[in-house]
Design a protein around this motif. Structure first.
Motif, mmCIF file in Angstrom:
data_model
loop_
_atom_site.group_PDB
_atom_site.id
_atom_site.type_symbol
_atom_site.label_atom_id
_atom_site.label_comp_id
_atom_site.label_asym_id
_atom_site.label_seq_id
_atom_site.Cartn_x
_atom_site.Cartn_y
_atom_site.Cartn_z
ATOM 1 N N LYS A 52 0.842 -1.194 0.000
ATOM 2 C CA LYS A 52 0.000 0.000 0.000
ATOM 3 C C LYS A 52 0.885 1.256 0.000
ATOM 4 C CE LYS A 52 -3.798 1.885 2.698
ATOM 5 N NZ LYS A 52 -4.645 1.709 3.878
ATOM 6 N N TRP A 70 0.982 5.630 -6.661
ATOM 7 C CA TRP A 70 -0.354 6.203 -6.831
ATOM 8 C C TRP A 70 -0.561 6.552 -8.297
ATOM 9 C CZ3 TRP A 70 -0.144 10.508 -2.533
ATOM 10 C CH2 TRP A 70 -0.160 9.906 -1.280
ATOM 11 N N SER A 71 -1.818 6.568 -8.693
ATOM 12 C CA SER A 71 -2.188 7.058 -10.014
ATOM 13 C C SER A 71 -3.053 8.297 -9.843
ATOM 14 C CB SER A 71 -2.998 6.002 -10.779
ATOM 15 O OG SER A 71 -2.203 4.901 -11.091
ATOM 16 N N ASP A 92 -5.500 11.189 -12.084
ATOM 17 C CA ASP A 92 -6.212 11.362 -13.349
ATOM 18 C C ASP A 92 -7.090 12.599 -13.267
ATOM 19 O OD1 ASP A 92 -7.128 10.815 -15.897
ATOM 20 O OD2 ASP A 92 -8.620 9.372 -15.231
ATOM 21 N N ASN A 137 -8.658 12.834 -9.490
ATOM 22 C CA ASN A 137 -8.732 11.609 -8.701
ATOM 23 C C ASN A 137 -7.338 11.085 -8.395
ATOM 24 O OD1 ASN A 137 -11.712 11.102 -9.037
ATOM 25 N ND2 ASN A 137 -11.069 11.136 -11.163
ATOM 26 N N LEU A 195 -5.598 7.518 -6.820
ATOM 27 C CA LEU A 195 -5.841 6.127 -6.433
ATOM 28 C C LEU A 195 -4.551 5.456 -6.003
ATOM 29 C CD1 LEU A 195 -8.026 4.992 -9.474
ATOM 30 C CD2 LEU A 195 -8.836 5.605 -7.202
ATOM 31 N N ASP A 196 -4.641 4.571 -5.003
ATOM 32 C CA ASP A 196 -3.528 3.718 -4.609
ATOM 33 C C ASP A 196 -3.503 2.543 -5.584
ATOM 34 O OD1 ASP A 196 -2.064 1.556 -3.351
ATOM 35 O OD2 ASP A 196 -2.081 2.769 -1.538
ATOM 36 N N ASP A 197 -2.372 2.314 -6.244
ATOM 37 C CA ASP A 197 -2.287 1.271 -7.263
ATOM 38 C C ASP A 197 -2.301 -0.145 -6.677
ATOM 39 O OD1 ASP A 197 -2.185 3.064 -9.379
ATOM 40 O OD2 ASP A 197 -0.014 3.275 -9.222
ATOM 41 N N ASN A 224 -4.125 -1.443 -3.925
ATOM 42 C CA ASN A 224 -5.458 -1.943 -3.571
ATOM 43 C C ASN A 224 -6.593 -1.199 -4.284
ATOM 44 O OD1 ASN A 224 -5.378 0.457 -2.222
ATOM 45 N ND2 ASN A 224 -5.529 -0.409 -0.178
ATOM 46 N N ARG A 225 -6.231 -0.292 -5.210
ATOM 47 C CA ARG A 225 -7.202 0.496 -5.984
ATOM 48 C C ARG A 225 -8.107 1.351 -5.099
ATOM 49 N NH1 ARG A 225 -5.202 1.633 -10.138
ATOM 50 N NH2 ARG A 225 -7.174 2.097 -11.108
ATOM 51 N N GLU A 226 -7.630 1.702 -3.912
ATOM 52 C CA GLU A 226 -8.381 2.565 -2.997
ATOM 53 C C GLU A 226 -8.355 4.003 -3.499
ATOM 54 O OE1 GLU A 226 -8.182 4.103 1.650
ATOM 55 O OE2 GLU A 226 -6.664 2.745 0.886
ATOM 56 N N GLY A 227 -9.498 4.654 -3.460
ATOM 57 C CA GLY A 227 -9.569 6.064 -3.802
ATOM 58 C C GLY A 227 -9.052 6.899 -2.637
#
Length: 60
Positions: free
Chosen positions: A5, A9-10, A12, A28, A30-32, A34-37
């Motif tokens: 974790k 990060w991504s 966008d 936006n 996102l954590d790459d 766990n895809r958590e916002g």
């Protein structure tokens, strides 16, 4: 692929248009792993300073 974790990060920028023709902008993050916002910023205008401020809040 990230192994933990908060490793990567991504970010966008997105936009959409309301029924009345006004554009809304979204930033936006996102954590790459766990895809958590982690954060979202939404407004009719999003200058760079707002994105930087939001990133700093997420980092803290």
């Amino acid at each position: 692929m990230p192994a933990a974790k908060n490793e990567t990060w991504s970010m966008d920028f997105m936009y959409d248009q309301l029924a009345d023709g006004c554009s809304i902008h979204l930033f936006n993050v996102l954590d790459d792993f766990n895809r958590e916002g982690l954060g979202i910023e939404v407004d009719f205008s999003l200058p760079a300073e707002r994105g930087i401020r939001r990133l700093n809040q997420i980092i803290k």
